[in-house]
Design a protein around this motif. Sequence first.
Motif, mmCIF file in Angstrom:
data_model
loop_
_atom_site.group_PDB
_atom_site.id
_atom_site.type_symbol
_atom_site.label_atom_id
_atom_site.label_comp_id
_atom_site.label_asym_id
_atom_site.label_seq_id
_atom_site.Cartn_x
_atom_site.Cartn_y
_atom_site.Cartn_z
ATOM 1 N N LYS A 1 46.949 46.758 -0.729
ATOM 2 C CA LYS A 1 46.375 45.625 0.101
ATOM 3 C C LYS A 1 47.397 44.801 0.933
ATOM 4 O O LYS A 1 48.344 44.224 0.410
ATOM 5 C CB LYS A 1 45.759 44.470 -0.979
ATOM 6 C CG LYS A 1 45.013 45.206 -1.984
ATOM 7 C CD LYS A 1 43.699 45.525 -1.225
ATOM 8 C CE LYS A 1 42.788 46.429 -2.054
ATOM 9 N NZ LYS A 1 41.297 46.728 -1.326
ATOM 10 N N GLN B 1 36.719 38.842 3.068
ATOM 11 C CA GLN B 1 36.931 40.411 2.374
ATOM 12 C C GLN B 1 35.797 41.058 2.370
ATOM 13 O O GLN B 1 34.877 40.825 2.092
ATOM 14 C CB GLN B 1 37.634 39.761 1.123
ATOM 15 C CG GLN B 1 38.779 38.902 0.930
ATOM 16 C CD GLN B 1 38.967 38.419 -0.373
ATOM 17 O OE1 GLN B 1 38.146 38.470 -1.268
ATOM 18 N NE2 GLN B 1 40.164 37.935 -0.613
ATOM 19 N N CYS B 2 35.983 42.434 2.876
ATOM 20 C CA CYS B 2 34.854 43.233 2.806
ATOM 21 C C CYS B 2 34.924 43.731 1.552
ATOM 22 O O CYS B 2 35.553 43.800 0.397
ATOM 23 C CB CYS B 2 35.219 44.336 3.926
ATOM 24 S SG CYS B 2 36.352 45.597 3.291
ATOM 25 N N ASN B 3 33.714 44.305 1.374
ATOM 26 C CA ASN B 3 33.221 45.247 0.017
ATOM 27 C C ASN B 3 32.927 46.760 0.389
ATOM 28 O O ASN B 3 31.872 47.120 -0.663
ATOM 29 C CB ASN B 3 32.155 44.523 -0.801
ATOM 30 C CG ASN B 3 32.579 43.004 -0.932
ATOM 31 O OD1 ASN B 3 33.368 42.552 -1.724
ATOM 32 N ND2 ASN B 3 31.923 41.966 -0.344
ATOM 33 N N CYS C 1 36.369 51.893 4.934
ATOM 34 C CA CYS C 1 36.659 50.697 5.891
ATOM 35 C C CYS C 1 36.967 51.205 7.243
ATOM 36 O O CYS C 1 38.136 50.724 7.852
ATOM 37 C CB CYS C 1 37.737 49.572 5.271
ATOM 38 S SG CYS C 1 37.213 49.088 3.769
ATOM 39 N N CYS D 1 32.483 48.184 8.284
ATOM 40 C CA CYS D 1 33.454 47.381 7.637
ATOM 41 C C CYS D 1 33.887 46.020 8.729
ATOM 42 O O CYS D 1 34.298 46.404 9.731
ATOM 43 C CB CYS D 1 34.746 48.055 7.345
ATOM 44 S SG CYS D 1 36.290 46.999 6.803
ATOM 45 N N CYS E 1 36.214 43.983 8.449
ATOM 46 C CA CYS E 1 37.686 43.969 8.791
ATOM 47 C C CYS E 1 38.054 45.020 9.814
ATOM 48 O O CYS E 1 38.748 44.725 10.922
ATOM 49 C CB CYS E 1 38.407 44.518 7.534
ATOM 50 S SG CYS E 1 38.195 43.264 6.162
ATOM 51 N N CYS F 1 42.500 45.447 6.077
ATOM 52 C CA CYS F 1 42.035 44.911 4.724
ATOM 53 C C CYS F 1 43.206 44.280 4.121
ATOM 54 O O CYS F 1 44.386 44.976 4.080
ATOM 55 C CB CYS F 1 41.267 45.993 4.282
ATOM 56 S SG CYS F 1 39.744 46.458 4.872
ATOM 57 N N CYS G 1 40.913 42.718 0.186
ATOM 58 C CA CYS G 1 39.418 42.793 0.135
ATOM 59 C C CYS G 1 38.892 43.497 -1.404
ATOM 60 O O CYS G 1 39.738 44.022 -2.134
ATOM 61 C CB CYS G 1 39.260 43.804 1.254
ATOM 62 S SG CYS G 1 39.337 42.983 2.852
ATOM 63 N N CYS H 1 37.090 46.153 -1.118
ATOM 64 C CA CYS H 1 36.360 47.494 -0.722
ATOM 65 C C CYS H 1 37.241 48.760 -1.734
ATOM 66 O O CYS H 1 38.233 48.454 -2.455
ATOM 67 C CB CYS H 1 36.945 47.825 0.656
ATOM 68 S SG CYS H 1 38.815 47.597 0.994
#
Length: 570
Positions: A30, A127-129, A135, A140, A142, A149, A152, A154
């Motif tokens: 991250k 924050q993406c998932n 991503c 996505c 982000c 990211c 996140c 993800c």
Amino acid sequence: MEKIEEGHFPPKKAESELASVQVETDNPAKKLARQLDFTGGVPGQALTVSLQEHANQIIQPEVIKSSQLTVSMKSTQVISPQPQLQQHILLMPMQQAPVLPPQPLIRPLSMQSSSEAKDGTPKKPKQCNCKHSRCLKLYCECFASGIFCDGCNCANCHNNVENEASREEAVEATLERNPNAFRPKIASSPHGTREEREEAGDGLVLPKHNKGCHCKKSGCLKKYCECFQANILCSENCRCMDCKNFEGNEERQAHFHGYHANNMAYLQQTANVAITDAIGSSGYGSPPVNKNRKPQELFSGSMIKDPVHRLGQFQQENQIKASVPPSLLSSIPSTRVSNAAALGPPKPTYRSLLADIIQNHDIKELCSVLIVYAQEAAKILSDEKDASLKQAKHHRKASYPSSGVGKVVPDDCSTGIQAESIRGDESRLDGADVSAERPISPGTLALMCDEQDTTFTAAAAPPNDLTSLSNNTSSQPPHGQGRAEIYPELERIVLAQTRDCLKKLITLGEIKEKKCSLMVRDTDSGRQNNVSSNGVVNTVPPPPPPQQKVDSGTTAANTTRPKVHPPDGK
DNA sequence: GAGTTTGAAACT
DNA sequence: CAGTTTCAAACTC
């Protein structure tokens, strides 16, 4: 699907350079840094830009490019001890960037507000998932926003420096599909005349979705709709069905009503705008026409029933917010509610409280008054000059018969200095070139005379109208009195009248503000049908009754002010 | 928090 | 370009 990893795209030229960027993080999974890659179509030339406390800001590529001249293209950023504030925004490689006109960078609202806590303090960006896209697709947020990211949720994320290679391939693939994929979706409309834009809003450029939405079931009143999410009206670009995201729609109004009913701050936040809009905005009196109405809605039963009832103003307020970089909005407290009514306090447009008070003809009339006074002053001064010249001539003949050029010798402020000002003002009032030798401005002169001659402020009864003044003028005032008194008196009258007008404006503005405050409270009780464009409840009698409307010539409170007669002699 | 809905993006 | 599929956010319960 995953062609991008099969080497279908041009090999990256500067992966080693990018690798230098990858060293930045000690947390491969991250990343703490976000970067914008301003390669401008030159892969590998990554420009990292540190944006302290501008965590959620997207930088317009065209703008940033200019900074490439001063920022090392390979600069390696040192990770900030406060990674949440130190954001490295990575711009996607752009293809043919200059094609599009400058556009306001507007991120989806979900991205905007997510960077702010409810108290307005910056917090971690959205924050993406993502689970299946790694991503590396526009799914996505982000990736679509051009950021790595960071923290996140993800799975199998490749949108980080560790996977820069695949990421760059994905970027190129995305750009191949859509060269504008990483450009802001919302742009201020470059089309339309200013009048049209004013018609639709408050004279602001209306942002609209470049591609438009294609909503079918949400009515464009949910955040599924990109237009709605960006707080903009659906436009002609949209191909949505059953669109309700147009100005004046009641359902849409209901969304916004809840918020604005409790928000008076927006009035104050934009109060300054009122000053500049006070006069010009009077032209906004006519309801803006909804340009986003879809044909199928023009005849639908859900159309606006009350044309006066509109919250288009609020819409434009939201648009303003949408036009402002999120970082600049961080100071605005934002609440995040699932309802569209609380998409965050939008920066409002403000329709001047004086918009309906000051009319163009008022201004013209005021100008006429000033012109009349100026003409009268010019006349007076001209006459005075003639008289003084004659007298000086006569005096010169008596005292200095052999003297060449006659000159008025000032003896005091009320005569000599004024004589100077006569020369200067004469040409000025006549519109001719201003004398360069005029040492003292009329205002200064008037003040000086005021200081020396207080008689007219207290003892002398000021002429109550221009007629009396004119009469005074036509009948040559006794020498020694008129020249010293009339000019400052004229100026005093004009200034006093202007002051009174301003006082009246202030008073009326305050009255209207109070009524506007009442309206905001009233809207909570469900009275929506009488909200006018500037938020004034129409059930309340308009603050400036006709007889109260600011008129340069009539002000009830000012009985001593001379009546104003326009130049045409009325 | 799980399930559903929705519409953009991606793909055919 | 249109239709379909994939995807993740938004939304509902």
